[in-house]
Design a protein around this motif. Structure first.
Motif: not given
Length: 163
Positions: A63, A66-67, A71, A93, A106
């Motif tokens: 997670r 991926y985030e 960004q 999400r 997501y």
């Protein structure tokens, strides 16, 4: 005729001409392969609807990776002056796995879709980062997806009612 080929100047020209033709042929063949690989290396994601959803299924342990890539995608959208794309693009999400494969879903919600625009995250980020950093980002992004059969699911949408 053998005396003709014995002349040093003519033999040298024939040798140079042959070398030039061989070099040209090799260059053309290599150019075809290099061009094909470069084109294949740049992913393309286009949507045909007026709006779109893209479901991406991520490993629970990935997670944060991926985030972080999302960004970086947001930064790249702003740095490349893709404000039209950025304004209509949100990443959500899901609160629970609905895939049955232990994924963290997501969803990219894109409204409106910019017609003809490339929404491939890796391609957009690649426009603003150095190659060594891009390699790390690309690996993080690709390794974040689940091992299940469906890793991404694009959905083109057309508005049928607006309440």
């Amino acid at each position: 005729m053998s005396s003709f080929l014995n002349r040093p100047m003519i033999r040298q020209r024939l040798l140079m001409g042959s070398a030039l033709v061989a070099t040209l042929a090799i260059g053309i063949v290599l150019g075809m392969f290099v061009t094909a690989n470069t084109v294949e290396a740049q992913p393309t994601t286009e949507f045909s609807g007026s709006s779109a959803l893209m479901f991406e299924f991520v490993k629970p342990t990935a997670r944060a990776d991926y985030e972080a890539v999302m960004q970086k995608l947001g930064e790249a959208l702003n740095e490349t002056d893709r404000t039209d794309q950025a304004n209509g693009w949100k990443v959500f999400r899901a609160g629970a796995d609905f895939t049955g494969q232990g994924a963290v879903p997501y969803v990219w919600a894109i409204d409106p879709v910019v017609s003809g625009a490339n929404y491939a995250a890796a391609t957009i980020i690649n426009e603003v980062v150095m190659p060594d950093e891009m390699q790390q980002i690309f690996e993080s992004y690709n390794n974040a997806f689940t091992d299940g059969q469906v890793k991404q699911l694009p959905v083109n949408l057309e508005l049928v009612a607006d309440f």
